[in-house]
Enzyme design. Structure first.
Site, short mmCIF file in Angstrom:
data_model
loop_
_atom_site.label_atom_id
_atom_site.label_comp_id
_atom_site.label_asym_id
_atom_site.label_seq_id
_atom_site.Cartn_x
_atom_site.Cartn_y
_atom_site.Cartn_z
CB CYS A 143 -0.91 0.02 1.23
SG CYS A 143 -2.38 -0.99 1.03
CG HIS A 144 1.38 3.49 -3.37
ND1 HIS A 144 0.68 2.44 -3.93
CD2 HIS A 144 2.50 3.66 -4.13
CE1 HIS A 144 1.35 1.99 -4.98
NE2 HIS A 144 2.45 2.70 -5.12
CD GLU A 180 -5.31 2.96 1.99
OE1 GLU A 180 -4.10 3.04 1.74
OE2 GLU A 180 -6.14 2.52 1.16
CG ASP A 204 -8.72 -6.26 23.41
OD1 ASP A 204 -8.16 -7.29 23.84
OD2 ASP A 204 -8.56 -5.13 23.91
#
Length: 302
Positions: free
Chosen positions: A63-64, A99, A113
């Site tokens: 990924c950029h 993203e 969590d």
């Protein structure tokens, strides 16, 4: 990483989602009533998602790094399933779908969590891309009848056999990728009358486009704009501006190009630099978006 330097910055959007399935309504009530021991589940998970969106390139190797200019994370509860939706916007050369999915995943993991002390049977499901927009794929018009183009190479040295044409071939290759048929390809010297005669010939043949490469600089024999501009019935200055802006981001010499574009009757005429790199970058700057002209000319809407 994939080389994206040839791409234009455009507004790009992506929406992704993930689902967190709990095992009982008591867990849902604890979330809504803010009774989860580790804190407010939605606020903590949303914060984690915002960090994840901005840090995607740090954990996904290909990924950029890119500017995240808007992020929205929302939650919807439907019985035992909490649906997470993440929307991300950027103005950049590549999309933000990874993203958005990464952020949704981290939101879901954070919820897992926080909830595991009170619910041991939580599942994370259906991490997926819902929608993506932006980039060239959004600007690709489809035509039932293929558009037809002619390519004119203006060069004294190439027409005399002293050099081989490469710019014209690059232009034809780019056109073919846009499903544009090449009706003719000629090489002529830098002469105003020959340039004008050939353009008028293609206009009379009702070709959709004539692309002229070469002669847009400032040498004494660079006369392509002088030949083309008197023929233009409706100039399109934004086309040349787009080519120069794109080129200027890659070389400071692009500002010296005198490229022009416009309509001669129903034929689009565009002049491009004669260098191979200049022609290639100019084509990348304006195609396939330029083809939208023909949809509009045929009665379509923006």
């Amino acid at each position: 990483m994939v080389n994206i330097t040839s791409k234009n910055n455009t507004l790009r959007k992506a929406i992704a989602q993930a689902e967190v399935k709990v095992s009982s309504m008591e867990t849902i009530h604890a979330i809504k009533e803010n009774r989860v021991p580790k804190g407010n589940v939605f606020e903590m998970a949303k914060t984690a998602g915002l960090f994840a969106a901005k840090k995607t390139s740090d954990v996904i190797p290909d990924c950029h790094p890119l500017p995240i200019e808007f992020t929205s994370i929302t939650f919807e509860i439907n019985e035992l399933i909490i649906t997470i939706k993440t929307e991300i916007h950027t103005i950049y050369k590549t999309g933000v779908e990874v993203e958005a999915m990464h952020a949704s995943s981290v939101v879901a993991l954070t919820m897992y969590d926080m909830l595991k002390p009170i619910d041991k049977k939580i599942e994370i499901q259906n991490i997926r891309l819902v929608e993506k927009r932006g980039g060239k794929s959004d600007k690709q018009d489809v035509f039932e009848t293929p558009l037809k183009a002619a390519v004119i190479v203006c060069s004294d040295s190439i027409s005399a056999g002293g050099k081989e044409d490469r710019a014209g071939k690059v232009i034809m290759e780019k056109l073919s990728k846009c499903q544009v048929e090449i009706s003719d390809y000629i090489i002529i010297p830098d002469e105003i009358d020959q340039i004008q005669e050939n353009i008028q010939k293609y206009v009379s043949q009702q070709l959709d486009m004539v692309l002229v490469t070469g002669g847009t600089g400032l040498s004494k024999r660079d006369i392509t704009p002088e030949a083309v501009q008197p023929l233009l019935e409706k100039e399109i200055p934004g086309v040349a501006e787009a080519m120069r802006t794109y080129g200027q981001n890659r070389t400071p010499l692009a500002m010296l190009s005198r490229s022009a574009a416009g309509l001669v009757k129903e034929t689009l005429v565009v002049t491009l630099p004669g260098s191979t790199k200049g022609a290639e970058e100019s084509m990348d700057a304006i195609f396939p978006s330029l083809l939208h002209i023909f949809k509009i000319r045929n009665g379509g809407q923006h």
